[in-house]
Each structure stands twice: as structure tokens, then as C-alpha cells.
Motif scaffolding. Structure first.
Motif, PDB file in Angstrom:
ATOM      1  N   HIS A   1       0.833  -1.206   0.000  1.00 32.34           N
ATOM      2  CA  HIS A   1       0.000   0.000   0.000  1.00 32.34           C
ATOM      3  C   HIS A   1       0.871   1.261   0.000  1.00 32.34           C
ATOM      4  CE1 HIS A   1      -2.756  -3.059   1.773  1.00 32.34           C
ATOM      5  NE2 HIS A   1      -3.609  -2.477   0.960  1.00 32.34           N
ATOM      6  N   ALA A   2       1.951   1.229   0.756  1.00 29.59           N
ATOM      7  CA  ALA A   2       2.846   2.382   0.801  1.00 29.59           C
ATOM      8  C   ALA A   2       3.426   2.656  -0.577  1.00 29.59           C
ATOM      9  CB  ALA A   2       3.953   2.146   1.820  1.00 29.59           C
ATOM     10  N   TYR A   3       3.865   1.612  -1.237  1.00 29.91           N
ATOM     11  CA  TYR A   3       4.456   1.778  -2.567  1.00 29.91           C
ATOM     12  C   TYR A   3       3.431   2.310  -3.558  1.00 29.91           C
ATOM     13  CZ  TYR A   3       6.865   0.763  -6.927  1.00 29.91           C
ATOM     14  OH  TYR A   3       7.447   0.877  -8.169  1.00 29.91           O
ATOM     15  N   ALA A   4       2.212   1.800  -3.477  1.00 37.03           N
ATOM     16  CA  ALA A   4       1.182   2.191  -4.446  1.00 37.03           C
ATOM     17  C   ALA A   4       0.590   3.557  -4.155  1.00 37.03           C
ATOM     18  CB  ALA A   4       0.070   1.135  -4.462  1.00 37.03           C
ATOM     19  N   ASN A   5       0.485   3.931  -2.884  1.00 36.95           N
ATOM     20  CA  ASN A   5      -0.317   5.096  -2.514  1.00 36.95           C
ATOM     21  C   ASN A   5       0.464   6.328  -2.092  1.00 36.95           C
ATOM     22  OD1 ASN A   5      -2.615   3.560  -3.006  1.00 36.95           O
ATOM     23  ND2 ASN A   5      -2.838   2.933  -0.863  1.00 36.95           N
ATOM     24  N   LEU A   6       1.780   6.247  -1.997  1.00 42.69           N
ATOM     25  CA  LEU A   6       2.552   7.433  -1.634  1.00 42.69           C
ATOM     26  C   LEU A   6       2.382   8.504  -2.710  1.00 42.69           C
ATOM     27  CD1 LEU A   6       4.624   8.881   0.186  1.00 42.69           C
ATOM     28  CD2 LEU A   6       6.429   7.801  -1.169  1.00 42.69           C
ATOM     29  N   SER A   7       2.001   9.707  -2.295  1.00 41.72           N
ATOM     30  CA  SER A   7       1.779  10.804  -3.237  1.00 41.72           C
ATOM     31  C   SER A   7       3.047  11.116  -4.024  1.00 41.72           C
ATOM     32  CB  SER A   7       1.329  12.057  -2.490  1.00 41.72           C
ATOM     33  OG  SER A   7       0.087  11.849  -1.851  1.00 41.72           O
ATOM     34  N   ALA A   8       2.863  11.492  -5.270  1.00 40.57           N
ATOM     35  CA  ALA A   8       3.987  11.704  -6.182  1.00 40.57           C
ATOM     36  C   ALA A   8       4.971  12.740  -5.659  1.00 40.57           C
ATOM     37  CB  ALA A   8       3.459  12.111  -7.554  1.00 40.57           C
ATOM     38  N   GLN A   9       4.471  13.794  -4.987  1.00 41.30           N
ATOM     39  CA  GLN A   9       5.362  14.859  -4.546  1.00 41.30           C
ATOM     40  C   GLN A   9       6.350  14.414  -3.471  1.00 41.30           C
ATOM     41  OE1 GLN A   9       1.813  17.055  -2.435  1.00 41.30           O
ATOM     42  NE2 GLN A   9       3.671  18.056  -1.761  1.00 41.30           N
ATOM     43  N   PHE A  10       6.086  13.251  -2.852  1.00 42.03           N
ATOM     44  CA  PHE A  10       6.969  12.769  -1.784  1.00 42.03           C
ATOM     45  C   PHE A  10       7.801  11.546  -2.191  1.00 42.03           C
ATOM     46  CE2 PHE A  10       3.212  14.480   0.691  1.00 42.03           C
ATOM     47  CZ  PHE A  10       3.866  15.630   1.126  1.00 42.03           C
ATOM     48  N   ARG A  11       7.716  11.115  -3.427  1.00 42.37           N
ATOM     49  CA  ARG A  11       8.267   9.816  -3.795  1.00 42.37           C
ATOM     50  C   ARG A  11       9.786   9.762  -3.916  1.00 42.37           C
ATOM     51  NH1 ARG A  11       5.591   5.386  -5.322  1.00 42.37           N
ATOM     52  NH2 ARG A  11       3.313   5.509  -5.306  1.00 42.37           N
ATOM     53  N   ASP A  12      10.427  10.860  -4.265  1.00 38.82           N
ATOM     54  CA  ASP A  12      11.833  10.737  -4.653  1.00 38.82           C
ATOM     55  C   ASP A  12      12.705  11.853  -4.083  1.00 38.82           C
ATOM     56  OD1 ASP A  12      13.715   9.183  -6.060  1.00 38.82           O
ATOM     57  OD2 ASP A  12      13.704  10.593  -7.742  1.00 38.82           O
ATOM     58  N   PRO A  13      12.798  11.976  -2.751  1.00 38.16           N
ATOM     59  CA  PRO A  13      13.678  12.999  -2.194  1.00 38.16           C
ATOM     60  C   PRO A  13      15.138  12.679  -2.492  1.00 38.16           C
ATOM     61  CG  PRO A  13      12.953  11.504  -0.465  1.00 38.16           C
ATOM     62  CD  PRO A  13      12.187  11.122  -1.704  1.00 38.16           C
ATOM     63  N   ASP A  14      15.953  13.705  -2.632  1.00 38.56           N
ATOM     64  CA  ASP A  14      17.350  13.443  -2.995  1.00 38.56           C
ATOM     65  C   ASP A  14      18.102  12.731  -1.888  1.00 38.56           C
ATOM     66  OD1 ASP A  14      17.598  15.553  -1.188  1.00 38.56           O
ATOM     67  OD2 ASP A  14      18.886  16.772  -2.465  1.00 38.56           O
ATOM     68  N   TRP A  15      17.604  12.811  -0.649  1.00 34.22           N
ATOM     69  CA  TRP A  15      18.293  12.162   0.468  1.00 34.22           C
ATOM     70  C   TRP A  15      17.881  10.698   0.647  1.00 34.22           C
ATOM     71  CZ3 TRP A  15      14.678  10.743   4.106  1.00 34.22           C
ATOM     72  CH2 TRP A  15      13.479  11.461   4.109  1.00 34.22           C
ATOM     73  N   ASP A  16      16.814  10.270  -0.033  1.00 32.65           N
ATOM     74  CA  ASP A  16      16.398   8.861  -0.012  1.00 32.65           C
ATOM     75  C   ASP A  16      15.691   8.531  -1.327  1.00 32.65           C
ATOM     76  OD1 ASP A  16      15.823   6.262   0.714  1.00 32.65           O
ATOM     77  OD2 ASP A  16      14.164   6.774   2.049  1.00 32.65           O
ATOM     78  N   PRO A  17      16.442   8.453  -2.421  1.00 30.26           N
ATOM     79  CA  PRO A  17      15.833   8.215  -3.732  1.00 30.26           C
ATOM     80  C   PRO A  17      14.978   6.946  -3.745  1.00 30.26           C
ATOM     81  CG  PRO A  17      18.140   8.828  -3.974  1.00 30.26           C
ATOM     82  CD  PRO A  17      17.908   8.599  -2.512  1.00 30.26           C
ATOM     83  N   GLY A  18      13.745   7.105  -4.226  1.00 32.77           N
ATOM     84  CA  GLY A  18      12.857   5.953  -4.312  1.00 32.77           C
ATOM     85  C   GLY A  18      12.319   5.471  -2.986  1.00 32.77           C
ATOM     86  N   ARG A  19      12.597   6.213  -1.905  1.00 33.19           N
ATOM     87  CA  ARG A  19      12.127   5.832  -0.565  1.00 33.19           C
ATOM     88  C   ARG A  19      12.565   4.412  -0.196  1.00 33.19           C
ATOM     89  NH1 ARG A  19      10.800  10.009   2.793  1.00 33.19           N
ATOM     90  NH2 ARG A  19       9.818  11.657   1.574  1.00 33.19           N
ATOM     91  N   ALA A  20      13.849   4.176  -0.290  1.00 34.93           N
ATOM     92  CA  ALA A  20      14.390   2.868   0.068  1.00 34.93           C
ATOM     93  C   ALA A  20      14.443   2.667   1.579  1.00 34.93           C
ATOM     94  CB  ALA A  20      15.789   2.692  -0.517  1.00 34.93           C
ATOM     95  N   TYR A  21      14.604   3.759   2.327  1.00 31.43           N
ATOM     96  CA  TYR A  21      14.800   3.662   3.773  1.00 31.43           C
ATOM     97  C   TYR A  21      13.696   4.333   4.594  1.00 31.43           C
ATOM     98  CZ  TYR A  21      19.605   2.260   2.715  1.00 31.43           C
ATOM     99  OH  TYR A  21      20.713   1.599   2.242  1.00 31.43           O
ATOM    100  N   SER A  22      12.810   5.049   3.969  1.00 28.49           N
ATOM    101  CA  SER A  22      11.835   5.844   4.735  1.00 28.49           C
ATOM    102  C   SER A  22      10.515   5.953   3.990  1.00 28.49           C
ATOM    103  CB  SER A  22      12.382   7.263   4.968  1.00 28.49           C
ATOM    104  OG  SER A  22      12.446   7.983   3.745  1.00 28.49           O
ATOM    105  N   TYR A  23       9.458   6.212   4.772  1.00 34.09           N
ATOM    106  CA  TYR A  23       8.180   6.622   4.199  1.00 34.09           C
ATOM    107  C   TYR A  23       7.658   7.808   5.000  1.00 34.09           C
ATOM    108  CZ  TYR A  23       7.380   3.249   0.501  1.00 34.09           C
ATOM    109  OH  TYR A  23       7.472   2.569  -0.680  1.00 34.09           O
ATOM    110  N   VAL A  24       6.873   8.638   4.352  1.00 32.63           N
ATOM    111  CA  VAL A  24       6.393   9.868   4.983  1.00 32.63           C
ATOM    112  C   VAL A  24       5.314   9.549   6.009  1.00 32.63           C
ATOM    113  CG1 VAL A  24       5.305  12.112   4.585  1.00 32.63           C
ATOM    114  CG2 VAL A  24       6.901  11.173   2.890  1.00 32.63           C
ATOM    115  N   TRP A  25       5.446  10.151   7.174  1.00 38.31           N
ATOM    116  CA  TRP A  25       4.372  10.112   8.166  1.00 38.31           C
ATOM    117  C   TRP A  25       3.385  11.238   7.867  1.00 38.31           C
ATOM    118  CZ3 TRP A  25       1.776   7.154  11.161  1.00 38.31           C
ATOM    119  CH2 TRP A  25       1.037   7.646  12.230  1.00 38.31           C
ATOM    120  N   GLN A  26       3.888  12.478   7.826  1.00 41.71           N
ATOM    121  CA  GLN A  26       3.068  13.628   7.465  1.00 41.71           C
ATOM    122  C   GLN A  26       3.922  14.648   6.726  1.00 41.71           C
ATOM    123  OE1 GLN A  26      -0.531  13.930   8.406  1.00 41.71           O
ATOM    124  NE2 GLN A  26       0.031  11.774   8.506  1.00 41.71           N
TER     125      GLN A  26
END
Length: 415
Positions: free
Chosen positions: A166-191
Motif C-alpha cells: 500500500h505504501a508503494y502504491a499510494n505514496l503521493s507523487a510529490q513525496f516519492r523521490d527525495p534526494d536524500w532517499d531516492p525511491g524511498r528505500a529507507y523511509s516513508y512519509v508520516w506527514q
């Protein structure tokens, strides 16, 4: 210019505001602590102290260290979070979404509100992580700049995508690829946390405010303008106003912003740089307009019809609080299942209705409308397409840059 002007706040939003001002984020000036503590680390020697005690400096990625995963046998997960950052029932004793997770999975959540400040919490967990020991926590929630540091240090574990559908499918596009964690390999957004321009209609008395330039250059606002003591927000909003990308700027660009803000300070245009305490200046009219955090604006509008906000055409800054699994956590799979649970639209909606920050979950609006239609249509909680496209993140800084930039900003603000 994007502007949202609802006729009123819903009962749920009003209740959330009252909870927050009584005993939650605003009462503790959480946003001020959370954001300004990036600079506090410098004052305390936080960055230099890493190398001094034998801890590798940020930027030397080592990769996370896993432990034996006891999730299958130990049906528990230890979750450390900020105060007033979880839904609570009317009794104030239960967290409905956490209880739903336990009922569904059989996994008991030990939920602890033991994060009051990023830098303070970093100091708390640093000795164990540096020594390769378990912190006793399976999930921690950190602001993006500190999450980036822990990832660079190799102190958090890489997440298993198979446990996060669900996290992979539903994470909003604006939060998907921060330069400090490309592709969200280590983190997901809480808020998410949005930085906007707030204003007091009565104090403006007909003066139009559409941009940061208006704040800095309109003589009718002299001495009645506020900027934030959080470097990334004030610098980021001014970079955007100057046509620069906060995700890709140079040291010269930074210096140009400092010079522009210094000019406004010298001529008395900027009244002061503040943390969360700008809210009292704004409601009293001492600030006619200021750089502000959107979560506060939602709350302030409940008390005062004079308070509103704008999104400049140049855009606005967004930062995030993030879920991470620290090294040596005993229940990594259970932690990933809990992270994934909050990316299902229904629990995400229940959480958003309570805390009123930017929800990072696509598809949540329909569920939130069932709970609170006003919240579902508030772009400070559920950004619409136009607002999401105007969102910008501040790029990661090296240790050298962070030290130099914070020192310059501290000189500007008199900190």
C-alpha cells in the motif's frame, strides 16, 4: 495564486485545534522545536561531535545493519513518535487506528510519545546506534534533514518492498523521490509540512500580498512582516521568489538570498524571525503577514476569521516527518506492516482528520469526506493537483554546507 477560503472549519478541525492548543503541538511549540533544532545541533557542536567520537561523518554511507527479525514469534512493535501526532478517542486514552491494526494483525503496538525535539532525540539514540546496539525501537519518526543524516550514517535499515504494497502504491507523487532517499528505500512519509504565506486581513487593511517580494518590498508593511527562524523555510521561500530552485541552488544563490533578507532587516521591513510564536503576532496584528506553517494556519482560522493564507505563484516549501526502522530493531517486519497500514486510505483518513497535517496518501480524500468533508477539501491537508505541483523541497546539504549556511543564517537572524 492559489487561495483557499472556506466559510468555516468543521467540528473535527475545531476539536483538533483545541486539542493542539490545550496540550499538543502548539502548546509545546513543537514546530519551532522540530524545525529550529537543525540549527541547534550546530550550536551544540552536533555535527563536529560525530567525527570527534569516532562516528563516521554524514555522507559516508555504510548501509543499514539488520538484526535477527523476531516478528514471527514476538507479536509486538515499538513505535516512538512526537506528542499529539496520533489520533486519540474522546477519552484521551486510546488510539483508534493503532487498536484497529492490532485487531487485524494480532500485533500489539507499544506506542511512546518520547520525541520532543529532533536534536534531543538524536542525542538519546546516538550512543546505541553508534555502538551497533538495539535502541529498543522498531519505528522512529524524524524530520527530513535528520532522517537524511541517519541514512547517510548507515544507521537505519533498508525497507522490504514486499511488506509495503500500500505504501508503494499510494505514496503521493510529490513525496516519492527525495534526494536524500531516492525511491524511498529507507523511509516513508508520516506527514507533510507546508510553508506558506499567512496574513491578517484586518491588519493588512486593504494592502495586497501575493508574494515574498510583497513582504520584503512593500513599504506599507514595514515593521509588520515576520519570517521563520527555520533556515530552510525562510531561505527556501525566498529562493523561489527569486526564481531559483531550492532543490538545486548554489552557494552564490544562498548568499544572494541572505543579502536580500539582510537588506529587509536593515531597513526595518522584517519585524523579527520567529519559531512557532509567530502565531500570537499574527493574530494580534503585530504581523500583517508572515511566512507560516500550514498546520498552524488551519488551527488559527478556527479562532479568527481574519487569518488566511496564500500560495505564491512561485511556489511553496514542503518538508516531511518520516518513518524509519533503526538498525538492530527486533521487529522489522512488524514495523513494515504498521507503516503499510497507514498507507491504506481508511486509517490514513482517520489520522488526517485528527492531526490536520498534509496527508501523504493518494486516494485518502474519498475516505476523509466520510469523516469530515471540510478537511477533505482543504488543500492544506489534501493538496489538490495545482498545489502539489507548486511544492518544492530543500535539497540535502553536506556537513560543510550545513555548518556554513546555518552560521550565515544565524548572523542574519541574530540567533
Amino acid at each position: 495564486m492559489e487561495q483557499y477560503e472556506p466559510d468555516r472549519l468543521s467540528p473535527a478541525q475545531v476539536a483538533a485545534m483545541r486539542r493542539s492548543f490545550r496540550n499538543g503541538r502548539a502548546a509545546l511549540t513543537r514546530r519551532s522545536l522540530l524545525r529550529a533544532s537543525a540549527g541547534g545541533a550546530l550550536a551544540a557542536g552536533g555535527l563536529g561531535a560525530l567525527s570527534a567520537c569516532g562516528i563516521p561523518a554524514a555522507g559516508k554511507t555504510q548501509g543499514g545493519v539488520a538484526a535477527d527479525d523476531h516478528s514471527a514469534k514476538e507479536k509486538t512493535v515499538n513505535f516512538s513518535n512526537w506528542t499529539e501526532y496520533m489520533d486519540v478517542d474522546d477519552s484521551g486514552k486510546h488510539h483508534p487506528t493503532l487498536e484497529q491494526f492490532t485487531e487485524r494483525t494480532g500485533i500489539r503496538v507499544k506506542y511512546t510519545e518520547d520525541i520532543n525535539d529532533n536534536n534531543e532525540f538524536f542525542g538519546k539514540i546516538k550512543p546505541q546506534l553508534a555502538a551497533g546496539q538495539d535502541t529498543g525501537r522498531d519505528i522512529i519518526v524524524l524530520t527530513d534533514w535528520l532522517a537524511a543524516r541517519l541514512i547517510r550514517l548507515g544507521w537505519v535499515q533498508k525497507l522490504d518492498p514486499s511488506n509495503l504494497p500500500h505504501a508503494y502504491a499510494n505514496l503521493s507523487a510529490q513525496f516519492r523521490d527525495p534526494d536524500w532517499d531516492p525511491g524511498r528505500a529507507y523511509s516513508y512519509v508520516w506527514q507533510g509540512i507546508s510553508t506558506v504565506i499567512a496574513y491578517n486581513k484586518k491588519a493588512l487593511d486593504g494592502v495586497e500580498v501575493k508574494s515574498v517580494s510583497d513582504l520584503l518590498d512593500n513599504p506599507k508593511l514595514k515593521g509588520r512582516v515576520g519570517f521563520l527562524s527555520e533556515m530552510r523555510d525562510s531561505i527556501g521561500m525566498t529562493l523561489l521568489d527569486m526564481g531559483k530552485d531550492p532543490a538545486n541552488f548554489t552557494a552564490d544563490d544562498y548568499d544572494a538570498v541572505i543579502a536580500r533578507l539582510q537588506k529587509a532587516v536593515d531597513k526595518g521591513q522584517i519585524r523579527r524571525f520567529t519559531g512557532n510564536d509567530y502565531t500570537s503576532d499574527l493574530t494580534s496584528g503585530d504581523f500583517a503577514a508572515c511566512i507560516a506553517w500550514a498546520g498552524d494556519v488551519v488551527q488559527l482560522k478556527a479562532d479568527s476569521p481574519d487569518i488566511d493564507f496564500i500560495i505564491p505563484d512561485s511556489g511553496y516549501m514542503t518538508s516531511t516527518d518520516n518513518l524509519l526502522v533503526p538498525n538492530k530493531a527486533r521487529h522489522k517486519t512488524n514495523a513494515e506492516r504498521l507503516i503499510d497500514f497507514y498507507y491504506e486510505p481508511k486509517p490514513a483518513a482517520e489520522l488526517a482528520a485528527y492531526i490536520n497535517y498534509v496527508c501523504p496518501v493518494d486516494g485518502v480524500k474519498a475516505e476523509l469526506e466520510k469523516i469530515d468533508a471540510d478537511a477533505a477539501n482543504n488543500p492544506l491537508i489534501i493538496p489538490d493537483k495545482d498545489m502539489a505541483e507548486k511544492s518544492h523541497a530543500f535539497r540535502s546539504l553536506s556537513s560543510k554546507e550545513e555548518t556554513a549556511f546555518e552560521e550565515k543564517f544565524a548572523k542574519l537572524t541574530g540567533a
